[in-house]
Design an enzyme around this catalytic site. Structure first.
Site, PDB file in Angstrom:
ATOM      1  N   ASP A 279      -3.764   5.286   6.826  1.00 13.63           N
ATOM      2  CA  ASP A 279      -4.231   6.487   7.513  1.00 13.63           C
ATOM      3  C   ASP A 279      -5.102   6.045   8.693  1.00 13.63           C
ATOM      4  O   ASP A 279      -4.598   5.773   9.771  1.00 13.63           O
ATOM      5  CB  ASP A 279      -4.974   7.353   6.488  1.00 13.63           C
ATOM      6  CG  ASP A 279      -5.408   8.704   7.017  1.00 13.63           C
ATOM      7  OD1 ASP A 279      -4.765   9.214   7.942  1.00 13.63           O
ATOM      8  OD2 ASP A 279      -6.397   9.266   6.499  1.00 13.63           O
TER       9      ASP A 279
ATOM     10  N   PHE B 252      -1.720  15.827   5.446  1.00 12.70           N
ATOM     11  CA  PHE B 252      -1.911  15.297   4.095  1.00 12.70           C
ATOM     12  C   PHE B 252      -0.620  15.381   3.289  1.00 12.70           C
ATOM     13  O   PHE B 252       0.060  16.408   3.285  1.00 12.70           O
ATOM     14  CB  PHE B 252      -3.029  16.059   3.384  1.00 12.70           C
ATOM     15  CG  PHE B 252      -3.518  15.343   2.165  1.00 12.70           C
ATOM     16  CD1 PHE B 252      -4.407  14.282   2.273  1.00 12.70           C
ATOM     17  CD2 PHE B 252      -3.061  15.714   0.903  1.00 12.70           C
ATOM     18  CE1 PHE B 252      -4.838  13.603   1.144  1.00 12.70           C
ATOM     19  CE2 PHE B 252      -3.483  15.035  -0.222  1.00 12.70           C
ATOM     20  CZ  PHE B 252      -4.383  13.978  -0.106  1.00 12.70           C
TER      21      PHE B 252
ATOM     22  N   GLU C  29       0.840  -1.213   0.000  1.00 13.33           N
ATOM     23  CA  GLU C  29       0.000   0.000   0.000  1.00 13.33           C
ATOM     24  C   GLU C  29       0.870   1.256   0.000  1.00 13.33           C
ATOM     25  O   GLU C  29       2.053   1.202   0.345  1.00 13.33           O
ATOM     26  CB  GLU C  29      -0.874   0.008   1.257  1.00 13.33           C
ATOM     27  CG  GLU C  29      -2.337  -0.315   1.000  1.00 13.33           C
ATOM     28  CD  GLU C  29      -3.131   0.834   0.399  1.00 13.33           C
ATOM     29  OE1 GLU C  29      -2.563   1.647  -0.363  1.00 13.33           O
ATOM     30  OE2 GLU C  29      -4.331   0.924   0.691  1.00 13.33           O
ATOM     31  N   ASP C  30       0.278   2.379  -0.366  1.00  9.13           N
ATOM     32  CA  ASP C  30       0.998   3.646  -0.298  1.00  9.13           C
ATOM     33  C   ASP C  30       0.996   4.214   1.117  1.00  9.13           C
ATOM     34  O   ASP C  30       2.004   4.704   1.603  1.00  9.13           O
ATOM     35  CB  ASP C  30       0.410   4.674  -1.295  1.00  9.13           C
ATOM     36  CG  ASP C  30      -1.097   4.866  -1.167  1.00  9.13           C
ATOM     37  OD1 ASP C  30      -1.759   4.165  -0.364  1.00  9.13           O
ATOM     38  OD2 ASP C  30      -1.637   5.729  -1.885  1.00  9.13           O
TER      39      ASP C  30
ATOM     40  N   ARG D 261       1.160  12.230  -8.156  1.00 12.97           N
ATOM     41  CA  ARG D 261       1.716  10.875  -8.018  1.00 12.97           C
ATOM     42  C   ARG D 261       3.111  10.771  -8.616  1.00 12.97           C
ATOM     43  O   ARG D 261       3.914   9.939  -8.207  1.00 12.97           O
ATOM     44  CB  ARG D 261       0.819   9.852  -8.718  1.00 12.97           C
ATOM     45  CG  ARG D 261      -0.585   9.739  -8.151  1.00 12.97           C
ATOM     46  CD  ARG D 261      -1.266   8.486  -8.707  1.00 12.97           C
ATOM     47  NE  ARG D 261      -2.710   8.495  -8.537  1.00 12.97           N
ATOM     48  CZ  ARG D 261      -3.338   8.091  -7.431  1.00 12.97           C
ATOM     49  NH1 ARG D 261      -2.652   7.650  -6.406  1.00 12.97           N
ATOM     50  NH2 ARG D 261      -4.655   8.116  -7.364  1.00 12.97           N
TER      51      ARG D 261
END
Ligand code: IMP
Ligand code: MG
Length: 178
Positions: free
Chosen positions: A106, A155, A102-103, A168
């Site tokens: 959160d 963020f 995963e990136d 990205r």
């Protein structure tokens, strides 16, 4: 410090490409150590994981395979809120040593859902790799086996992560400027 405009907001340098690359190399070494003699199946979560997946993969020497899935969230008709579904999850997961890639984790909602759904396919094992983790935002107890960096709950964009679809392609990771 370099500022960059993504869509309509300004972001500032947070984690350099060099730091990311050396950390990903360490994660590759850790995976090689843990999966010696095995053939792990890395399952990337689209779209955010593409860059991390490509780099992580090239730092793993153990023979391995890859696949990609996509999680779509939509508002459910019931009051329970968001409903998720997985696209691209093949049935050849049974008995495999799965590493979900995963990136970012959160709240952990997505990670928890992915782990539960992939478990249903009876893999031999499941581990979780993410380039970023926001520990203060986590709402579930998630076992994160390979974490690039723990970051505060602000963020971020770059290295595969987007703001409204953009950002990205940035090689560094940037944080929203307050
Ligand atoms: P979670 O389900 O709350 O853990 O959120 C997971 C997803 O939210 C990630 O896979 C990202 O797509 C997105 N996300 C969470 N935080 C960020 C961020 O700081 N930048 C970009 N995307 C984020
Ligand atoms: Mg994502």
């Amino acid at each position: 410090m370099t500022d960059v405009k993504v869509h309509d907001k300004i972001f500032t340098t947070f984690i350099s490409a060099e730091k990311i690359q050396s950390r990903v190399a360490e994660l590759g070494i850790a995976i090689d150590k843990d999966y010696s003699g095995k053939n792990p199946l890395l399952i990337g979560v689209l779209n955010g994981s593409v860059i991390f997946m490509a780099d992580l993969l090239r730092n793993i020497k153990t023979p391995c395979e890859i696949g990609f899935i996509r999680v779509s969230s939509y508002e459910g008709t019931s009051s329970s809120g968001k409903v998720k579904s997985i696209m691209g999850l093949e049935n050849d997961i049974q008995g495999r040593e799965v590493i979900i890639v995963e990136d970012i984790i959160d709240t952990g909602d997505t990670a928890l859902y992915l782990i539960e759904e992939i478990k249903k396919k009876n893999p031999a094992s499941i581990r979780f790799a993410t380039i970023l983790l926001k520990p203060e935002a986590l709402r579930h107890k998630i076992q994160c086996d390979y974490v690039g960096f723990e970051i505060p709950p602000a963020f971020v964009v770059g290295y595969g992560l987007d703001y409204d679809g953009f950002g990205r392609n940035l090689a560094d990771i940037y944080q929203l400027k307050s």
